[in-house]
Design a protein around this motif. Structure first.
Motif, mmCIF file in Angstrom:
data_model
loop_
_atom_site.group_PDB
_atom_site.id
_atom_site.type_symbol
_atom_site.label_atom_id
_atom_site.label_comp_id
_atom_site.label_asym_id
_atom_site.label_seq_id
_atom_site.Cartn_x
_atom_site.Cartn_y
_atom_site.Cartn_z
ATOM 1 N N ALA A 5 0.835 -1.196 0.000
ATOM 2 C CA ALA A 5 0.000 0.000 0.000
ATOM 3 C C ALA A 5 0.874 1.252 0.000
ATOM 4 N N PRO A 6 1.047 1.896 -1.150
ATOM 5 C CA PRO A 6 1.751 3.182 -1.179
ATOM 6 C C PRO A 6 0.773 4.317 -0.889
ATOM 7 N N LEU A 7 0.783 4.817 0.334
ATOM 8 C CA LEU A 7 -0.196 5.815 0.747
ATOM 9 C C LEU A 7 0.358 7.223 0.552
ATOM 10 N N PRO A 8 -0.198 8.008 -0.366
ATOM 11 C CA PRO A 8 0.209 9.411 -0.469
ATOM 12 C C PRO A 8 -0.339 10.184 0.722
ATOM 13 N N ASN A 9 0.453 11.089 1.263
ATOM 14 C CA ASN A 9 -0.016 11.839 2.423
ATOM 15 C C ASN A 9 0.646 13.199 2.496
ATOM 16 N N LEU A 10 0.024 14.092 3.236
ATOM 17 C CA LEU A 10 0.573 15.408 3.484
ATOM 18 C C LEU A 10 1.661 15.315 4.544
ATOM 19 N N ARG A 11 2.738 16.096 4.379
ATOM 20 C CA ARG A 11 3.870 16.017 5.293
ATOM 21 C C ARG A 11 4.250 17.402 5.792
ATOM 22 N N ALA A 12 4.775 17.445 6.996
ATOM 23 C CA ALA A 12 5.309 18.675 7.580
ATOM 24 C C ALA A 12 6.511 18.312 8.433
ATOM 25 N N GLN A 13 7.549 19.139 8.376
ATOM 26 C CA GLN A 13 8.721 18.962 9.227
ATOM 27 C C GLN A 13 9.122 20.314 9.800
ATOM 28 N N ALA A 14 9.480 20.312 11.067
ATOM 29 C CA ALA A 14 9.974 21.519 11.722
ATOM 30 C C ALA A 14 11.298 21.194 12.398
ATOM 31 N N PHE A 15 12.259 22.124 12.316
ATOM 32 C CA PHE A 15 13.568 21.958 12.930
ATOM 33 C C PHE A 15 13.825 23.125 13.872
ATOM 34 N N PHE A 16 14.411 22.818 15.024
ATOM 35 C CA PHE A 16 14.649 23.819 16.055
ATOM 36 C C PHE A 16 16.104 23.749 16.503
ATOM 37 N N THR A 17 16.771 24.890 16.596
ATOM 38 C CA THR A 17 18.147 24.961 17.070
ATOM 39 C C THR A 17 18.138 25.506 18.492
ATOM 40 N N PHE A 18 18.698 24.735 19.439
ATOM 41 C CA PHE A 18 18.739 25.135 20.838
ATOM 42 C C PHE A 18 20.102 25.690 21.249
ATOM 43 N N SER A 19 21.172 25.129 20.670
ATOM 44 C CA SER A 19 22.531 25.581 20.971
ATOM 45 C C SER A 19 23.431 25.085 19.856
ATOM 46 N N ASP A 20 24.759 25.265 20.026
ATOM 47 C CA ASP A 20 25.693 24.808 19.006
ATOM 48 C C ASP A 20 25.628 23.298 18.812
ATOM 49 N N ARG A 21 25.267 22.576 19.841
ATOM 50 C CA ARG A 21 25.268 21.110 19.753
ATOM 51 C C ARG A 21 23.877 20.485 19.804
ATOM 52 N N TRP A 22 22.910 21.154 20.379
ATOM 53 C CA TRP A 22 21.588 20.554 20.560
ATOM 54 C C TRP A 22 20.582 21.145 19.571
ATOM 55 N N SER A 23 19.818 20.258 18.951
ATOM 56 C CA SER A 23 18.745 20.679 18.044
ATOM 57 C C SER A 23 17.619 19.648 18.112
ATOM 58 N N GLY A 24 16.482 19.988 17.556
ATOM 59 C CA GLY A 24 15.344 19.087 17.580
ATOM 60 C C GLY A 24 14.589 19.124 16.271
ATOM 61 N N SER A 25 13.746 18.127 16.074
ATOM 62 C CA SER A 25 12.928 18.072 14.863
ATOM 63 C C SER A 25 11.590 17.423 15.180
ATOM 64 N N LEU A 26 10.602 17.728 14.340
ATOM 65 C CA LEU A 26 9.281 17.112 14.443
ATOM 66 C C LEU A 26 8.788 16.826 13.036
ATOM 67 N N SER A 27 8.483 15.559 12.759
ATOM 68 C CA SER A 27 7.948 15.140 11.459
ATOM 69 C C SER A 27 6.510 14.677 11.649
ATOM 70 N N LEU A 28 5.613 15.137 10.754
ATOM 71 C CA LEU A 28 4.204 14.784 10.827
ATOM 72 C C LEU A 28 3.716 14.330 9.456
ATOM 73 N N GLY A 29 2.800 13.364 9.438
ATOM 74 C CA GLY A 29 2.172 12.910 8.199
ATOM 75 C C GLY A 29 0.708 12.598 8.447
ATOM 76 N N TRP A 30 -0.126 12.827 7.430
ATOM 77 C CA TRP A 30 -1.563 12.621 7.614
ATOM 78 C C TRP A 30 -2.216 12.271 6.280
ATOM 79 N N LEU A 31 -3.170 11.340 6.344
ATOM 80 C CA LEU A 31 -3.969 10.976 5.174
ATOM 81 C C LEU A 31 -5.319 10.447 5.643
ATOM 82 N N SER A 32 -6.362 10.838 4.971
ATOM 83 C CA SER A 32 -7.678 10.232 5.149
ATOM 84 C C SER A 32 -8.380 10.323 3.803
ATOM 85 N N ALA A 33 -8.394 9.207 3.075
ATOM 86 C CA ALA A 33 -8.890 9.286 1.700
ATOM 87 C C ALA A 33 -9.266 7.910 1.183
ATOM 88 N N ASN A 34 -10.064 7.913 0.129
ATOM 89 C CA ASN A 34 -10.360 6.718 -0.654
ATOM 90 C C ASN A 34 -9.774 6.927 -2.044
#
Length: 274
Positions: free
Chosen positions: A182-211
């Protein structure tokens, strides 16, 4: 789960003295190419159904199949920033379990019927492949937001073999197998956050509701991560992954395959930027 957090901590503490070349600052994932290799621990709450029109619909969960509800597997990902604002990324991991138990109820799967008391040997494999194309819609001093779309493909392979016994004799046996790609096409979002020279974070989201086509279902994906930069080219990430799938495929006018599953658990990666 504690094992994975301990592994990630040990990785950071032992690798930092040898790899540290001084953090380059900013978000580690700003690099043109980033390759990550790691592991995903997944706890599963899953039900699979392969039904035919002449038999009642019966869903089987992992306990019915005599399987454990958790699995640790390899994972690999690649991220390519091929233009200033465009990013192409991919990821792959798997869930693979097998089991054996005595059926405690009558059931059917893919047209074969199994009686209570039969010994069933089962296998379930679910390979997951993710490809995303994202466009940078916002860039700040410490935050980046990308939106786009992608494919979240599930390769499901389920097999059941049953053996009935009469006294000490091995009686009639039956075997079933069913596959779903099942190859499900979906909407995607990614956010990246820089906290310091060494620390960073990310958040990846995906969503689909379709026929679409033969498929009917919904899909939700979330993967927050914290990254520690070990040097100019190296980083370790620790995250938590959530995947919810509710998918039905009409394989013909008389056959249908359905998967209703939730996978949750930590991920740990070692990344190389070049």
């Amino acid at each position: 789960m504690r094992l994975h957090y301990s592994l990630a901590t040990a990785l950071m503490l032992t690798a930092a003295p040898t790899l540290a070349e001084g953090g380059s600052g900013g978000n580690f994932f700003d690099g043109k190419h980033v390759l990550g290799i790691g592991a995903a621990y997944q706890e599963a709450d899953a039900e699979v159904r392969a039904s035919v029109a002449s038999l009642p619909e019966v869903g089987l969960d992992l306990d019915d199949l005599g399987m454990e509800d958790s699995d640790t597997s390899w994972a690999i990902e690649y991220r390519w920033r091929f233009a200033e604002r465009w990013v192409l990324s991919g990821m792959a991991y798997t869930f693979d379990e097998s089991g054996q138990r005595t059926a405690n109820r009558d059931f059917n799967f893919d047209g074969n019927e199994y009686s209570a008391g039969a010994v069933i040997d089962t296998e379930l494999g679910l390979d997951t492949y993710i490809v995303n194309l994202l466009y940078q819609v916002y860039k700040g001093d410490s935050t980046e937001l990308l939106l786009g779309g992608g494919l979240h493909a599930f390769d499901l392979d389920t097999s059941i073999e049953g053996r009935a016994f009469v006294g000490d004799l091995n009686g009639a046996s039956g075997a079933s197998s069913s596959e779903l790609l099942a190859p499900l096409p979906n909407l995607r979002a990614q956010a990246f956050f820089t906290f310091s020279d060494r620390w960073s974070g990310s958040l990846s989201l995906g969503w689909l509701s379709a026929n679409y086509g033969d498929y009917d279902g919904s899909f939700i994906y979330a993967h927050p991560r914290l990254a520690y930069q070990l040097g100019e080219h190296w980083a370790a990430t620790l995250g938590y992954q959530y995947v919810n799938i509710d998918l039905t495929q009409e394989k013909s006018s008389r056959r249908e395959l359905a998967l209703d599953a939730t996978f949750t658990g930590p991920t740990v990666y070692l990344h190389y930027r070049f």
